[in-house]
Motif scaffolding. Structure first.
Motif, short mmCIF file in Angstrom:
data_model
loop_
_atom_site.label_atom_id
_atom_site.label_comp_id
_atom_site.label_asym_id
_atom_site.label_seq_id
_atom_site.Cartn_x
_atom_site.Cartn_y
_atom_site.Cartn_z
N THR A 171 0.26 -1.57 -0.20
CA THR A 171 0.00 -0.44 0.16
C THR A 171 0.76 1.76 0.01
N ILE A 172 1.51 1.47 1.19
CA ILE A 172 2.98 2.24 0.99
C ILE A 172 3.83 2.27 -0.50
N ARG A 173 3.99 1.39 -1.11
CA ARG A 173 4.46 2.00 -2.47
C ARG A 173 3.55 2.67 -3.27
N ARG A 174 2.60 2.08 -3.45
CA ARG A 174 1.53 2.54 -4.44
C ARG A 174 0.88 3.83 -4.09
N GLU A 175 0.94 4.20 -3.16
CA GLU A 175 0.64 5.61 -2.19
C GLU A 175 0.98 5.95 -3.35
N VAL A 176 2.56 6.20 -2.05
CA VAL A 176 3.84 7.53 -2.47
C VAL A 176 4.20 7.67 -3.99
N ALA A 177 3.97 6.51 -4.07
CA ALA A 177 4.06 6.45 -6.00
C ALA A 177 3.73 7.68 -6.62
N HIS A 178 2.31 7.12 -6.29
CA HIS A 178 0.96 7.83 -7.45
C HIS A 178 1.04 9.51 -6.38
N TYR A 179 0.96 9.92 -6.33
CA TYR A 179 0.94 11.07 -5.30
C TYR A 179 2.92 11.88 -5.06
N ALA A 180 3.53 11.16 -5.27
CA ALA A 180 5.53 11.15 -5.17
C ALA A 180 4.99 13.06 -6.67
N GLY A 181 5.74 14.07 -6.13
CA GLY A 181 5.73 15.20 -6.50
C GLY A 181 4.58 16.00 -6.42
N ARG A 182 3.35 15.34 -5.53
CA ARG A 182 2.27 16.38 -5.75
C ARG A 182 2.11 16.88 -3.82
N VAL A 183 2.67 15.57 -3.11
CA VAL A 183 2.57 16.33 -1.56
C VAL A 183 3.96 16.66 -1.79
N ARG A 184 4.51 17.73 -0.29
CA ARG A 184 5.13 18.32 0.39
C ARG A 184 6.24 17.86 1.59
N ALA A 185 5.29 16.60 1.87
CA ALA A 185 5.58 16.08 3.07
C ALA A 185 4.69 15.25 3.55
N TRP A 186 5.53 13.64 4.44
CA TRP A 186 4.37 12.07 4.40
C TRP A 186 4.53 12.50 6.20
#
Length: 403
Positions: A171-186
């Motif tokens: 889940t982490i892999r798909r979620e972060v890849a989906h929003y990479a570059g669009r959110v500033r922090a996690w």
């Protein structure tokens, strides 16, 4: 988000707000701004600067904080801003950063164990923030709550190690890849330390991912998030540092956890402090020197500090609105006068802007039935004494280099 002690086991299911409305805001913008040095020394683009042509919040809280190198903002969710144009306008004006309150929790993202990932709600709230020029703090990648009614209460504890690893890290892999570059922090890891039920490194041993995957799950989650979105700031987020008999132990546990992660060269860049404050006896129970020392210790370890979920529970106060509002404002003033002395505090976020949308009213209603008033704006979206207290705290805060 309050967790395994004190204010515990929040449901997050908002009965009236689950229907999706029209998409708000525009598309994502590229990062701009100066580079910042992560603890590893790797250079990243500044994750808190807006892109060209974006709207910019104009509210006094945002501008007063920004003048001192601080980013002020709040949590928000689609079920709040989509059907409520007045609140959406207030939010666009006053918030300089958006914490995803509900839309990336698993009751939205993965409503049942077998459901495919649904980024629909997350995409909408990220687009809303982008259209307002608000950088996004996305939450949470690792947490044991927020699952919703489609999951059995103890579902995570019944997983085998391989199944748990595939579920969490997949889940982490798909979620972060989906929003990479669009959110500033996690917020990578939320509520994973404890003052009592802990291992030698301060991590909470009763956490289901700890029990199914093992103590290395936090480190692995940070490394995976960094690989998938190397330009983002990564946070470990926790509550319970301010007051209560276990606050000293909780502070010690967090410092141990940070030391462990840093000793392993784990890419953790900031500590998120929830700051769910309680007005009842706050002046007597808040150990300002100890808290200030804790913040300094975090800064000495090379981490920035985000205050991520600040609000004031008004238990122990009379129902009378003027006196209650004054007491809540005093808690904000007392807390921020200490916290903002630390230059490493770079972000201050309320958990909601208006009393119209506060989790405390739903999950922890006052015994006398009076509506809770924990936030800067009232139910009619008008500023309260809490607003003035937060504004003065920013105006009096020492300046610092922004992130």
């Amino acid at each position: 988000m309050a967790g395994h002690e004190g204010l515990r086991r929040r449901s997050f299911i908002k009965a009236g707000g689950l229907g999706a409305a029209a998409l708000l805001g525009g598309g994502a913008s590229a990062f701009t701004g100066t580079a910042w040095a992560a603890p590893s020394g790797r250079l990243h683009r500044s994750p808190l600067s807006g892109g060209p042509g974006q709207a910019a919040p104009s509210g006094r809280l945002h501008r007063a904080a920004l003048a001192k190198g601080i980013r002020y903002g709040s949590s928000a969710a689609t079920w709040q801003v989509q059907p409520d144009a007045g609140y959406a306008a207030l939010y666009a004006r006053e918030s300089g950063m958006l914490l995803t309150e509900d839309d990336l929790l698993w009751y939205r993202l993965k409503p049942t164990p077998d459901a495919p990932l649904d980024f629909g709600y997350g995409d909408q709230i990220v687009s809303f923030a982008t259209g307002n020029g608000q950088p996004v703090l996305a939450a949470h990648l690792v947490w044991d709550e927020g699952l919703g009614e489609g999951w059995e209460p103890d579902a995570l504890f019944g997983l085998g190690r391989r199944e748990a690893r595939e579920l969490l890290f997949g889940t982490i892999r798909r979620e972060v890849a989906h929003y990479a570059g669009r959110v500033r922090a996690w917020v990578v890891a939320n509520e994973v330390t404890d003052g009592e039920d802990k291992d030698a490194d301060g991590f909470w041993t009763a956490e289901p991912w700890y029990q199914t995957i093992g103590p290395g799950y936090v480190e692995e989650a940070f490394r995976l998030a960094h690989r998938c979105d190397p330009g983002a700031l990564l946070l470990i987020n926790e509550f319970g540092f301010e007051t209560g008999p276990d606050a000293p132990a909780r502070r010690r546990s967090m410092l141990k956890a940070i030391d462990h992660l840093r000793s392993r060269n784990v890419p953790v860049h900031a500590l998120g402090i929830q700051a769910h404050l309680n007005a009842d006896g706050f002046a007597q129970s808040f150990d300002a020197p100890a808290y200030r020392a804790f913040l300094s210790a975090v800064a000495a370890r090379g981490l920035s500090v985000f205050i991520t979920e600040m609000d004031v529970q008004d238990d122990g106060l009379d129902a009378d609105i003027p006196s209650r509002d004054a007491a809540v404002a005093e808690v904000y003033a007392r807390y921020l006068s200490v916290a903002l002395r630390e230059p490493a505090v770079k972000v201050v976020l309320n958990f909601g802007l208006s009393d119209r949308y506060t989790w405390l009213q739903e999950d922890y209603p006052r015994p006398d039935g009076a509506a809770r008033r924990p936030l800067p704006f009232d139910q009619d979206l008008q500023p309260k004494p809490a607003y003035a207290a937060i504004l003065r705290a920013f105006q009096r805060a020492p300046a610092r280099p922004p992130l």
